[in-house]
Design an enzyme around this catalytic site. Structure first.
Site, PDB file in Angstrom:
ATOM      1  N   SER A 374       0.856  -1.186   0.000  1.00 49.32           N
ATOM      2  CA  SER A 374       0.000   0.000   0.000  1.00 49.32           C
ATOM      3  C   SER A 374       0.891   1.234   0.000  1.00 49.32           C
ATOM      4  CB  SER A 374      -0.929  -0.006   1.214  1.00 49.32           C
ATOM      5  OG  SER A 374      -1.696   1.185   1.259  1.00 49.32           O
ATOM      6  N   TYR A 429     -12.913  -0.325  -6.979  1.00 52.74           N
ATOM      7  CA  TYR A 429     -11.600  -0.102  -6.340  1.00 52.74           C
ATOM      8  C   TYR A 429     -11.569  -0.623  -4.903  1.00 52.74           C
ATOM      9  CZ  TYR A 429      -7.660   2.445  -4.378  1.00 52.74           C
ATOM     10  OH  TYR A 429      -6.503   2.791  -3.709  1.00 52.74           O
ATOM     11  N   PHE A 458      -7.069   4.998   3.421  1.00 51.08           N
ATOM     12  CA  PHE A 458      -8.149   4.042   3.698  1.00 51.08           C
ATOM     13  C   PHE A 458      -7.647   2.608   3.548  1.00 51.08           C
ATOM     14  CE2 PHE A 458      -8.653   3.067  -0.742  1.00 51.08           C
ATOM     15  CZ  PHE A 458      -9.358   1.881  -0.777  1.00 51.08           C
ATOM     16  N   GLU A 459      -6.576   2.420   2.717  1.00 46.18           N
ATOM     17  CA  GLU A 459      -6.021   1.061   2.552  1.00 46.18           C
ATOM     18  C   GLU A 459      -5.429   0.554   3.869  1.00 46.18           C
ATOM     19  OE1 GLU A 459      -3.272   1.063  -0.662  1.00 46.18           O
ATOM     20  OE2 GLU A 459      -4.746   1.659  -2.172  1.00 46.18           O
ATOM     21  N   LEU A 460      -4.831   1.502   4.643  1.00 42.82           N
ATOM     22  CA  LEU A 460      -4.311   1.119   5.965  1.00 42.82           C
ATOM     23  C   LEU A 460      -5.461   0.717   6.869  1.00 42.82           C
ATOM     24  CD1 LEU A 460      -2.176   0.834   8.139  1.00 42.82           C
ATOM     25  CD2 LEU A 460      -2.252   3.321   8.468  1.00 42.82           C
TER      26      LEU A 460
END
Length: 539
Positions: A374, A429, A458-460
């Site tokens: 990420s 996504y 937001f990926e974290l």
């Protein structure tokens, strides 16, 4: 028995005269060897014969071919027959009272080896006969001759044995015979003298060999201690030593005595002196023992001797203590250095252990990727005014798409999921990110100011959520690529993750190959799943 009677009537008698209360012995005249079997018989007054070996007279005994009288009594007078095979011989023995011989000589003599001595025949001074023959001397029960080439200092002068120098071997029984005429009949007068030979006694008191007088012995309080007195007693014929340990306690005027004697001396027949040992044990040394006086005391018939011993506290050896201290300090330094080395290289040690011992965690676990990467993507627009921001974004992308796969994939055989490379565009996504995270074993998040303030944070959050849902099958690894500040708009779960999750800091430039960079990659591998290296790979 008829053979005895026939022999008794025709055999010639050997006639002996001895004196009462003397030890005498007779050898069978027909014996040619001391080992021949001889039987002795006594002719009784009723004409019968009785074996002397079965008689009840305790003063008569048989030894080899000899007939012993110990001592001779008046009742022993009589006729004796000895038998060897079928041959007999007759002896007439007359025991005369010693009162008839006032000048009877001594039958026991004691000599020492330091001077000359003489042996006279005891019965020769009786003067009961007008004439006598010369004296014949024998030694021991074998009736061996006295004069020998091996004894040049021994001679017989005027019927007396002269010992110009006396040896221990001269001890024994000496028998003297001389012939007299009684009523025109030949009789042999026999007497025996026992000679004892000993070394001269040394007229000196005993000697204390140790401890010497005034000795101070080092002891430890509360521990047992043995006190040994070693002594030498000079030779004495009648050895009766007295050995003591005497303990005097001055504070209480109390005295304790331990005594011993001949049992403390192993070899009491040593002519050069007898060594004795007396040991007492203090089961537990006390303060009273340190104030007491210990006396070793020895006494013989000549005199006595005393040796004083005191006890004192044992001091610890300074040199020994220094060695112990230095060794302890050195051991502590080695342990600290070893612990420091283990701590400093703990990650490398774990990686080495994993590579050779631990099994591969990526086999048959249902995952497609070892790690999901990420990172912050580059902006679509670029101009000179935003060059610095663009450069920062480029560093994030370069690190994620070039450096991470260049090391983890090519060198360490890990399989990474890189968003711009492995996820096809055009899909949903958010759903795609969550799906690929669940298909990965780790989620590597590259943190920078651009990442924290951008949309990819937001990926974290998604990685943390997946980690909680997957129950540790997905673990999050944080890489701090560049410094950043936490903003207030960050979700609380992300703030907590930034404090709780392992974070590896990148301190080099993107082309660095220094040892610090190597430590960085080792830390990343430490948090990655266990995976065996290829044969050509190196740690």
């Amino acid at each position: 028995m008829s053979e005895l009677l026939d022999s008794f009537s025709r055999e010639t008698s050997y006639q002996y005269q001895v004196f009462a209360e003397e030890n005498v012995f007779f050898r069978c005249p027909i014996v040619s060897s001391p080992n021949e079997k001889v039987q002795w018989f006594l002719h009784k007054s009723d004409g019968s014969f009785e074996k002397t070996s079965t008689g009840k007279d305790l003063q008569i005994s048989e030894y080899r071919s000899l007939l012993w009288f110990s001592p001779a009594k008046g009742r022993h007078s009589g006729v004796y027959m000895c038998q060897v095979n079928n041959v007999f011989s007759k002896l007439l023995i007359h025991v005369q009272s010693k009162e008839d011989c006032v000048q009877y000589g001594p039958n026991l003599l004691y000599f020492t080896t330091d001077t000359s001595w003489s042996i006279s025949c005891p019965s020769l001074g009786c003067k009961l006969w007008t004439t006598t023959s010369d004296v014949t001397w024998y030694k021991s029960e074998n009736f061996s001759t006295v004069i020998k080439p091996s004894r040049p200092s021994l001679s017989i002068i005027n019927n007396v044995i002269q010992l110009n120098y006396t040896y221990i071997q001269d001890a024994g029984n000496y028998t003297c015979d001389f012939d007299v005429s009684i009523n025109s009949s030949k009789w042999t007068v026999r007497a025996t003298t026992e000679v004892l030979v000993d070394v001269p006694e040394r007229q000196q008191p005993p000697e204390i060999l140790g401890p010497s007088n005034g000795t101070e012995l080092k002891v430890e309080l509360g521990k047992p201690f043995n006190l040994t007195c070693r002594l030498r007693f000079w030779y004495q014929r009648f050895f009766n030593p007295v050995i003591k340990w005497i303990i005097q306690y001055p504070a209480s005027d109390h005295e304790v005595t331990y005594s011993g004697g001949q049992e403390l001396c192993p070899d009491t027949k040593n002519y050069n002196g007898t060594e004795c040992f007396y040991t007492i044990t203090l089961n537990e040394v006390t303060e009273n023992d340190l104030q007491a006086k210990f006396y070793c005391y020895a006494q013989s018939s000549i005199g006595n001797v005393t040796s004083l011993v005191v006890l004192s506290m044992k001091e610890i050896d300074i040199v020994f203590r220094t060695y112990i201290l230095c060794a302890s300090v050195l051991l502590l330094i080695i342990m600290l250095l070893g612990s420091g080395m283990v701590y400093f290289y703990r990650i490398e040690i774990v990686l080495l252990y994993r590579n050779f011992v631990t099994k591969d965690e990526t086999i048959a676990d249902g995952k497609d990727f070892d790690a999901f990467i990420s990172y912050a993507s580059m902006s679509a627009e670029f101009n000179m005014e935003t060059f610095e921001s663009y450069s920062d974004e480029y560093d994030d992308v370069k690190f994620a798409t070039q450096m991470l796969p260049g090391v983890l994939e090519k060198k360490y055989n890990y399989k990474l999921c890189i968003r711009d490379r492995d996820i096809l565009p055009g899909g949903a996504y958010v759903e795609d990110i969550a799906t690929f995270m669940k298909r990965s074993r780790r989620a590597i998040v590259i943190l920078s100011e651009k990442y924290i303030t951008g949309p990819h944070v937001f990926e974290l959050q998604a990685a943390i959520t997946c980690s909680l849902e997957e129950q540790e099958s997905l673990r999050v690894i944080l890489i701090k690529l560049k410094p950043f500040k936490e903003t207030e708009c960050l979700p609380s779960i992300v703030k907590k993750a930034l404090k709780a999750l392992p974070m590896v800091v990148w301190k080099e430039d993107l082309v660095s190959k220094s040892s610090h960079a190597m430590k960085f990659w080792n830390k990343i591998r430490y948090y990655m799943p266990v995976k065996r290296l290829q044969k050509n790979d190196k740690l």
